[in-house]
Design a protein around this motif. Structure first.
Motif: not given
Length: 261
Positions: A109-122
Motif C-alpha cells: 500500500n502506497k499510503m504507508d509505503n509498506e509491503y508484504f511478500d511471502g508465503n501462505f503463512s500470513y
C-alpha cells in the motif's frame, strides 16, 4: 491477532480471500431446487464435483463492504484472475495492490509505503488453518475447501440443503458443509476451533447463471476470533471470462517490509 493487523494490510488480505465469486449484468437468478432425501452423502459429493467450474480467465470489478464492529468501510477494486495460476487486485489509483499465486502472497500500500511478500503463512495465521492457493480458490468459487472425496460423511437435510459432517471429528478443527440442491454448489462452509473460540463461515447467496457458468451472486464472510468479529459482503460487476490478461505487479523501491511475528 486480528486486532493487531493494520487496516490497509487487512483490506489487502481480505480482498484476496473474497476475490473469486462472480456476478454479471446479463445474469438470471437460479431458482432453488428440491432436495432428494433418498440421495446418499456419496452421491451428493459426486454431484458437487460434477458442478466444478472450468474457465481460463476472469476480469472485472467488485465492491466489498467490511465491518469489524467498530468501523464500516466500502471499497471497489479491479480484479484479474487466471484460474489455478494467479489473482491480481488493484484499488483505485493503485493505492493498494495484491498478487497471489500458488507459491506467493504479496501486497503493498502506497499510503504507508509498506509491503508484504511471502508465503501462505500470513493467510493461514489469519484464519487459524493451513491454506494454499487451491483451498482459497475452491472456497471462493463455491467449491469445497477440502476434498470431500477423501473422508466419509453423514448426510442430513438442513435449511433445504444437503448438510455434510465428517464421520470422524478432526483433531485440529471442525468442518460443516451445506450444498444447495439445484446445482450442487456450496450454500455454506464452516470451519471452527471451538476451544479457541475461532470460526470462519462463508455463505453463498443468489446463485446466477452467466452463459454456461453457475456462479454465486453474493458472498458473506464472517470471521470470529475470540470476542472479535469481521464481516464482509462482496458483490461483483461487469465480469468477463476468458479475455487475454496481464498481471502488472512490482513492489515500489524504498517500501518497508511487513515482518510477521
Amino acid at each position: 491477532m486480528i486486532n493487531s493487523i493494520n487496516k490497509l494490510q487487512k483490506w489487502a488480505v481480505l480482498c484476496i480471500l473474497v476475490v473469486i465469486v462472480f456476478s454479471c449484468k446479463s445474469t438470471s437468478v437460479v431458482k432453488s431446487g428440491a432436495v432428494d432425501e433418498n440421495l446418499s452423502a456419496k452421491a451428493v459429493i459426486r454431484n458437487h464435483y460434477y458442478s466444478h467450474l472450468s474457465f481460463k480467465t476472469l476480469s472485472g470489478r467488485m465492491r466489498i463492504d467490511y465491518s469489524d464492529g467498530e468501523t464500516t468501510q466500502s471499497v471497489s477494486v479491479n480484479l484479474r484472475m487466471e484460474k489455478d495460476k494467479a489473482i491480481w487486485l488493484s484499488a483505485p489509483l493503485g493505492i493498494v495492490k495484491a498478487y497471489i499465486t500458488p507459491e506467493r502472497v504479496s501486497f503493498y500500500n502506497k499510503m504507508d509505503n509498506e509491503y508484504f511478500d511471502g508465503n501462505f503463512s500470513y493467510l493461514s495465521q489469519l484464519l487459524g488453518t493451513d491454506l494454499d492457493f487451491q483451498k482459497v480458490q475452491n472456497l471462493l468459487l463455491g467449491e469445497a475447501l477440502f476434498d470431500l472425496r477423501e473422508e466419509k460423511y453423514t448426510m442430513a437435510i438442513s435449511n433445504d440443503n444437503y448438510q455434510l459432517k465428517p464421520k470422524k471429528a478432526g483433531e485440529l478443527f471442525k468442518t460443516l458443509f451445506q450444498i444447495e440442491p439445484m446445482n450442487y454448489k456450496m450454500a455454506t462452509q464452516q470451519l471452527s476451533q471451538p476451544w479457541e473460540k475461532r470460526m470462519l463461515e462463508i455463505s453463498y447467496k443468489n446463485y446466477q447463471k452467466v452463459n454456461k457458468w453457475i456462479l454465486p451472486g453474493e458472498i458473506d464472510i464472517m470471521a470470529l476470533d475470540g470476542d472479535h468479529t469481521n464481516n464482509i459482503t462482496v458483490e461483483f460487476r461487469n465480469m468477463e471470462f476468458n479475455r487475454a490478461l496481464n498481471f502488472p505487479y512490482n513492489i515500489p523501491n524504498g517500501f518497508k517490509e511487513i515482518v510477521l511475528n
